[in-house]
Design a protein around this motif. Structure first.
Motif, PDB file in Angstrom:
ATOM      1  N   ARG A 107       0.833  -1.207   0.000  1.00 18.70           N
ATOM      2  CA  ARG A 107       0.000   0.000   0.000  1.00 18.70           C
ATOM      3  C   ARG A 107       0.865   1.254   0.000  1.00 18.70           C
ATOM      4  NH1 ARG A 107      -5.241  -1.767   1.420  1.00 18.70           N
ATOM      5  NH2 ARG A 107      -5.243  -3.960   2.110  1.00 18.70           N
ATOM      6  N   LEU A 108       1.947   1.234   0.758  1.00 20.78           N
ATOM      7  CA  LEU A 108       2.873   2.368   0.782  1.00 20.78           C
ATOM      8  C   LEU A 108       3.603   2.493  -0.551  1.00 20.78           C
ATOM      9  CD1 LEU A 108       4.410   1.920   4.361  1.00 20.78           C
ATOM     10  CD2 LEU A 108       2.502   3.385   3.663  1.00 20.78           C
ATOM     11  N   TRP A 109       4.005   1.349  -1.133  1.00 21.06           N
ATOM     12  CA  TRP A 109       4.679   1.380  -2.435  1.00 21.06           C
ATOM     13  C   TRP A 109       3.774   1.982  -3.485  1.00 21.06           C
ATOM     14  CZ3 TRP A 109       6.114  -4.504  -2.134  1.00 21.06           C
ATOM     15  CH2 TRP A 109       7.177  -4.678  -1.250  1.00 21.06           C
ATOM     16  N   PHE A 114       4.389   5.227  -5.687  1.00 22.61           N
ATOM     17  CA  PHE A 114       4.380   5.067  -7.145  1.00 22.61           C
ATOM     18  C   PHE A 114       3.525   6.160  -7.793  1.00 22.61           C
ATOM     19  CE2 PHE A 114       2.448   2.507 -10.808  1.00 22.61           C
ATOM     20  CZ  PHE A 114       3.572   2.565 -11.607  1.00 22.61           C
ATOM     21  N   VAL A 115       2.318   6.334  -7.280  1.00 25.21           N
ATOM     22  CA  VAL A 115       1.405   7.325  -7.841  1.00 25.21           C
ATOM     23  C   VAL A 115       1.928   8.741  -7.614  1.00 25.21           C
ATOM     24  CG1 VAL A 115      -0.914   8.308  -7.636  1.00 25.21           C
ATOM     25  CG2 VAL A 115      -0.599   5.818  -7.698  1.00 25.21           C
ATOM     26  N   ALA A 169       5.518   3.330 -16.806  1.00 26.33           N
ATOM     27  CA  ALA A 169       5.882   3.167 -15.395  1.00 26.33           C
ATOM     28  C   ALA A 169       5.436   1.800 -14.909  1.00 26.33           C
ATOM     29  CB  ALA A 169       5.249   4.269 -14.548  1.00 26.33           C
ATOM     30  N   CYS A 170       6.348   1.089 -14.284  1.00 23.09           N
ATOM     31  CA  CYS A 170       6.094  -0.273 -13.820  1.00 23.09           C
ATOM     32  C   CYS A 170       6.513  -0.416 -12.360  1.00 23.09           C
ATOM     33  CB  CYS A 170       6.874  -1.261 -14.689  1.00 23.09           C
ATOM     34  SG  CYS A 170       6.811  -2.981 -14.112  1.00 23.09           S
ATOM     35  N   ILE A 173      10.532   0.378  -8.945  1.00 18.04           N
ATOM     36  CA  ILE A 173       9.785   1.143  -9.935  1.00 18.04           C
ATOM     37  C   ILE A 173      10.698   1.405 -11.119  1.00 18.04           C
ATOM     38  CG2 ILE A 173       8.672   3.360 -10.462  1.00 18.04           C
ATOM     39  CD1 ILE A 173       7.942   3.527  -7.463  1.00 18.04           C
ATOM     40  N   TRP A 174      10.223   1.058 -12.313  1.00 24.34           N
ATOM     41  CA  TRP A 174      10.954   1.344 -13.556  1.00 24.34           C
ATOM     42  C   TRP A 174      10.167   2.381 -14.337  1.00 24.34           C
ATOM     43  CZ3 TRP A 174      10.512  -3.408 -11.385  1.00 24.34           C
ATOM     44  CH2 TRP A 174      11.691  -4.176 -11.212  1.00 24.34           C
TER      45      TRP A 174
END
Length: 281
Positions: free
Chosen positions: A63-65, A69-70, A193-194, A273-274
């Motif tokens: 959830r934190l990731w 990410f967003v 974005a991945c 994250i890529w």
């Protein structure tokens, strides 16, 4: 001589029809079996407990990731700009899509940006649709569509501003094909974005993480969801996914420009994250 030619032609035909194989966790299976049956069955099995699955896989940290990410993508219309057209791939339950719209609305004051969620699994999309109709204000701005990430046949070329895929690309049969499809649908200047599980560092921490993954997660999957096999596949699929550097190279080879080294590690590399930018024409 004619018989020899016919025999040779038959052998060549047999070789041409031999199906290519890929990995399904630690198993080797035909590509069509992974795409059409194996992965589909796994996610049909876990669709209703998808958040619990990710909680087990990441000890709740996913959830934190996802929030990070967003935030790092900052979706939404910029001052003087246009609303964004976002494509969330393998995003069936809408977890990332809802976060994207929430950020666009509350941070950037954008009430028009839309997200198309695509997934190869109808059960996952059905779960996302149920959530969208469950009281969220974003239902008119989100749509759900069955699509194969390797082709995206219903998504026009150069039509997407932001392409996201979260904890999904390792389940794609042909990752390079999916990256090629991402490049095709993005507008020039669009962002790939991945977010995905990756290789843990340092080695000592990875040792304990692997012990947890292979010993605890399948057992918890059996207890919580009554499904050990699906969770066993999921931890194996993480192990089989390329390293951070290898996947960044794949993104670059698909035609994207990498920012810096192309990836950001989260929580000692448990996830990464890529990002890649489609060049301006």
């Amino acid at each position: 001589m004619k018989q020899e030619q016919q025999s040779l032609g038959q052998q060549q035909g047999d070789r041409s029809t031999e199906e290519r194989t890929t990995h399904f966790g630690f198993q080797t299976v035909a590509e069509s079996q992974k795409a059409e049956k194996a992965v589909h069955d796994v996610f049909s099995s876990v669709a209703s407990s998808y958040d619990r699955m990710n909680d087990l896989m990441s000890v709740g940290v996913h959830r934190l990731w996802k929030d990070h990410f967003v935030r790092s993508l900052n979706p939404g219309r910029r001052p003087g700009g246009q609303p964004m057209n976002i494509l969330d791939v393998a995003g069936g339950t809408g977890d990332i899509a809802f976060r994207m719209l929430d950020h666009a609305t509350k941070v950037n004051g954008d009430y028009e940006t839309k997200v198309t969620v695509v997934d190869i699994n109808e059960d996952m999309l059905r779960e996302g649709g149920r959530r969208a109709q469950g009281g969220t204000p974003y239902a008119p701005r989100i749509s759900f569509l069955v699509q194969d990430a390797e082709v995206l046949p219903s998504i026009p070329s150069s039509s997407i501003d932001l392409y996201t895929i979260s904890f999904g690309i390792r389940n794609v049969t042909n990752i390079r094909a999916a990256l090629s499809a991402a490049h095709r649908v993005l507008k020039p200047g669009g962002v790939f974005a991945c977010l995905e599980f990756s290789k843990v560092r340092p080695a000592l921490l990875d040792f304990f993480y692997q012990r947890y993954s292979f010993s605890i997660i399948p057992m918890m999957g059996q207890i919580v969801a009554g499904d050990r096999d699906s969770y066993q596949y999921l931890v194996e699929s993480i192990r089989m996914f390329p390293s951070q550097e290898e996947f960044a190279q794949m993104v670059e080879e698909a035609g994207f420009i990498l920012p810096g080294k192309g990836y950001e590690e989260l929580t000692f590399g448990v996830a990464s994250i890529w990002k890649g930018l489609k060049p301006l024409e």
